[in-house]
Design an enzyme around this catalytic site. Structure first.
Site, short mmCIF file in Angstrom:
data_model
loop_
_atom_site.label_atom_id
_atom_site.label_comp_id
_atom_site.label_asym_id
_atom_site.label_seq_id
_atom_site.Cartn_x
_atom_site.Cartn_y
_atom_site.Cartn_z
N LYS A 1 0.83 -1.21 0.00
CA LYS A 1 0.00 0.00 0.00
C LYS A 1 0.87 1.26 0.00
O LYS A 1 0.66 2.17 -0.79
CB LYS A 1 -0.92 0.04 1.24
CG LYS A 1 -1.89 -1.10 1.34
CD LYS A 1 -2.78 -0.99 2.58
CE LYS A 1 -2.04 -0.99 3.90
NZ LYS A 1 -1.31 -2.25 4.19
N ARG B 1 -9.45 0.82 8.70
CA ARG B 1 -9.02 -0.54 8.99
C ARG B 1 -10.08 -1.31 9.78
O ARG B 1 -9.86 -2.46 10.12
CB ARG B 1 -7.74 -0.51 9.83
CG ARG B 1 -6.46 -0.65 9.00
CD ARG B 1 -5.30 -0.43 9.96
NE ARG B 1 -4.14 -1.18 9.62
CZ ARG B 1 -3.07 -0.68 9.01
NH1 ARG B 1 -3.06 0.56 8.62
NH2 ARG B 1 -2.02 -1.43 8.79
N ARG C 1 11.32 -5.96 5.14
CA ARG C 1 11.13 -4.51 4.93
C ARG C 1 12.13 -3.71 5.74
O ARG C 1 12.38 -4.00 6.91
CB ARG C 1 9.71 -4.11 5.33
CG ARG C 1 9.48 -2.60 5.29
CD ARG C 1 8.02 -2.21 5.22
NE ARG C 1 7.23 -2.63 6.36
CZ ARG C 1 5.91 -2.49 6.45
NH1 ARG C 1 5.23 -1.95 5.45
NH2 ARG C 1 5.26 -2.89 7.52
N ARG D 1 11.44 -1.83 11.21
CA ARG D 1 10.40 -1.38 12.14
C ARG D 1 10.22 -2.42 13.24
O ARG D 1 10.24 -3.62 12.96
CB ARG D 1 9.07 -1.22 11.39
CG ARG D 1 8.89 0.16 10.78
CD ARG D 1 7.73 0.26 9.84
NE ARG D 1 6.49 -0.33 10.32
CZ ARG D 1 5.35 -0.31 9.64
NH1 ARG D 1 5.31 0.29 8.45
NH2 ARG D 1 4.27 -0.86 10.11
N ARG E 1 -0.20 -9.20 13.50
CA ARG E 1 -0.78 -8.16 12.63
C ARG E 1 -1.60 -8.78 11.51
O ARG E 1 -2.62 -8.24 11.11
CB ARG E 1 0.34 -7.27 12.06
CG ARG E 1 0.90 -6.35 13.13
CD ARG E 1 2.20 -5.73 12.72
NE ARG E 1 2.07 -4.89 11.56
CZ ARG E 1 3.04 -4.73 10.65
NH1 ARG E 1 4.18 -5.37 10.79
NH2 ARG E 1 2.85 -3.94 9.64
P1 ADP Z 1 1.49 -1.57 7.40
O1 ADP Z 1 2.10 -0.66 6.36
O2 ADP Z 1 2.40 -2.71 7.68
O3 ADP Z 1 0.10 -2.00 7.07
P2 ADP Z 1 1.02 0.79 8.93
O4 ADP Z 1 2.24 1.63 8.87
O5 ADP Z 1 -0.12 1.16 8.04
O6 ADP Z 1 1.43 -0.73 8.72
O7 ADP Z 1 0.46 0.71 10.42
C1 ADP Z 1 1.31 0.38 11.49
C2 ADP Z 1 0.48 0.29 12.76
O8 ADP Z 1 -0.15 1.56 13.01
C3 ADP Z 1 -0.66 -0.71 12.73
O9 ADP Z 1 -0.25 -2.03 13.07
C4 ADP Z 1 -1.59 -0.12 13.80
O10 ADP Z 1 -1.12 -0.38 15.10
C5 ADP Z 1 -1.45 1.38 13.56
N1 ADP Z 1 -2.44 1.88 12.58
C6 ADP Z 1 -2.20 2.40 11.34
N2 ADP Z 1 -3.34 2.73 10.73
C7 ADP Z 1 -4.35 2.43 11.60
C8 ADP Z 1 -5.77 2.51 11.55
N3 ADP Z 1 -6.41 2.98 10.47
N4 ADP Z 1 -6.47 2.07 12.63
C9 ADP Z 1 -5.85 1.60 13.73
N5 ADP Z 1 -4.54 1.47 13.83
C10 ADP Z 1 -3.77 1.89 12.79
P1 ADP Z 2 2.23 -1.89 3.22
O1 ADP Z 2 2.25 -0.37 3.22
O2 ADP Z 2 1.00 -2.44 2.54
O3 ADP Z 2 2.43 -2.48 4.58
P2 ADP Z 2 4.84 -1.68 1.88
O4 ADP Z 2 4.57 -0.78 0.72
O5 ADP Z 2 5.55 -1.10 3.04
O6 ADP Z 2 3.44 -2.40 2.35
O7 ADP Z 2 5.64 -2.97 1.33
C1 ADP Z 2 6.05 -4.01 2.23
C2 ADP Z 2 7.41 -4.55 1.78
O8 ADP Z 2 7.27 -5.24 0.54
C3 ADP Z 2 8.48 -3.47 1.54
O9 ADP Z 2 9.72 -3.99 1.93
C4 ADP Z 2 8.43 -3.23 0.03
O10 ADP Z 2 9.69 -2.81 -0.46
C5 ADP Z 2 8.06 -4.63 -0.49
N1 ADP Z 2 7.21 -4.61 -1.70
C6 ADP Z 2 6.17 -3.77 -1.96
N2 ADP Z 2 5.58 -4.09 -3.14
C7 ADP Z 2 6.26 -5.16 -3.63
C8 ADP Z 2 6.11 -5.98 -4.82
N3 ADP Z 2 5.15 -5.76 -5.72
N4 ADP Z 2 6.98 -7.01 -4.98
C9 ADP Z 2 7.94 -7.27 -4.05
N5 ADP Z 2 8.12 -6.54 -2.92
C10 ADP Z 2 7.29 -5.49 -2.70
#
Ligand code: ADP
Ligand code: ADP
Length: 209
Positions: free
Chosen positions: A13, A88, A122, A153, A164
Site C-alpha cells: 500500500k 481498517r 522490509r 520497524r 498483525r
Molecule cells: P502496514 O504498512 O504494515 O500496514 P502501517 O504503517 O499502516 O502498517 O500501520 C502500522 C500500525 O499503526 C498498525 O499495526 C496499527 O497499530 C497502527 N495503525 C495504522 N493505521 C491504523 C488505523 N487505520 N487504525 C488503527 N490502527 C492503525
Molecule cells: P504496506 O504499506 O502495505 O504495509 P509496503 O509498501 O511497506 O506495504 O511494502 C512491504 C514490503 O514489501 C516493503 O519492503 C516493500 O519494499 C516490499 N514490496 C512492496 N511491493 C512489492 C512488490 N510488488 N513485490 C515485491 N516486494 C514489494
C-alpha cells in the site's frame, strides 16, 4: 479523486501510494506514518498509540478517526487523496463516510506467505520514511534519498508480524465486503512485481502514466 488503498500489512500500500500519488499529483495520507511521527514527537496521540502499535494491535478507532478527519481539512486534499492504511475497521469506514466522499477503493490482494516475507525483509528510512526490501538492497544499508542508515520497524519483527496478519483478517478484511456492496471496490493482484502492480492500479483508476 478520493481513493482508499486497502490491503493486508505488507501488500504494498505504502510503496504504491507513493508512486500513484506522485503520478496523480495528490497527497498520500498514511495513518501509520502519522502515528509513527506522533510517537517520535511524543504528542498526546503518540502516547495513546504507542502500546497498541508495539503489540501489532490497532490503535483505538476514535484516535485514528480524529487525526484523519483533521488531515482531510487541509487545503492539499481539495483535489483528492489516497488514504493508505485507513480505514481498517468497519467503524472507521462508517465514520469516514460521514466526513468524506470516497470514489474508489483499491484492494491490493496478496497471500499471507508472501506477506510474511515482505514484512520481515522490509527496511525503512527513519528520516524520510522511504521503504525498501532487503531482497532488492544488495547489501546496501543506507537510504538512497538521504544516506540515513535504514532500520527494521519494531512491528516487522517475527513475533509481531503474525499478530498483525491475524488482526487484519479479523478486523480489516470485512471492509472488502463493505465496499463491494457500495459498488466502489476494485481488486488488484499485489503479488506481481512492483511495476505491474502500479500499472494495474493506474488502469483500474482510469489514470494514464
Ligand atoms: P502496514 O504498512 O504494515 O500496514 P502501517 O504503517 O499502516 O502498517 O500501520 C502500522 C500500525 O499503526 C498498525 O499495526 C496499527 O497499530 C497502527 N495503525 C495504522 N493505521 C491504523 C488505523 N487505520 N487504525 C488503527 N490502527 C492503525
Ligand atoms: P504496506 O504499506 O502495505 O504495509 P509496503 O509498501 O511497506 O506495504 O511494502 C512491504 C514490503 O514489501 C516493503 O519492503 C516493500 O519494499 C516490499 N514490496 C512492496 N511491493 C512489492 C512488490 N510488488 N513485490 C515485491 N516486494 C514489494
Amino acid at each position: 479523486m478520493n481513493i482508499i488503498f486497502l490491503g493486508p500489512p505488507g501488500a504494498g500500500k505504502g510503496t504504491q501510494a507513493q508512486i500513484v500519488c506522485a503520478n496523480l499529483g495528490i497527497p498520500q495520507i498514511s495513518t501509520g506514518d502519522m502515528l509513527r511521527s506522533a510517537i517520535a514527537h511524543q504528542t498526546e496521540t503518540g502516547l495513546k498509540a504507542k502500546s497498541y502499535m508495539d503489540a501489532g494491535q490497532l490503535v483505538p478507532d476514535a484516535v485514528v478517526i480524529a487525526i484523519v478527519k483533521e488531515r482531510l481539512t487541509d487545503v492539499d486534499c481539495k483535489n483528492g487523496y489516497v488514504l493508505d492504511g485507513f480505514p481498517r475497521t468497519v467503524e472507521q469506514a462508517q465514520a469516514l463516510a460521514v466526513f468524506a466522499g470516497i470514489d474508489k477503493v483499491v484492494n491490493i490482494a496478496v497471500q499471507d506467505e508472501v506477506l510474511v516475507k515482505r514484512l520481515s525483509g522490509r527496511r525503512v528510512c527513519p528520516a524520510c520514511g522511504a521503504t525498501y526490501h532487503v531482497a532488492l538492497l544488495s547489501g546496501e544499508t543506507k537510504c538512497a534519498a538521504d544516506g540515513t542508515t535504514l532500520i527494521q520497524r519494531d512491528d516487522d519483527k517475527p513475533e509481531t508480524v503474525l499478530n498483525r496478519l491475524n488482526v487484519y483478517h479479523r478486523q480489516t478484511a470485512p471492509l472488502i465486503d463493505f465496499y463491494q456492496r457500495k459498488g466502489i471496490l476494485c481488486v488488484v493482484d499485489g503479488s506481481q512485481g512492483l511495476e505491474h502492480v502500479t500499472t494495474a492500479i493506474l488502469d483500474t483508476l482510469g489514470a494514464t502514466r
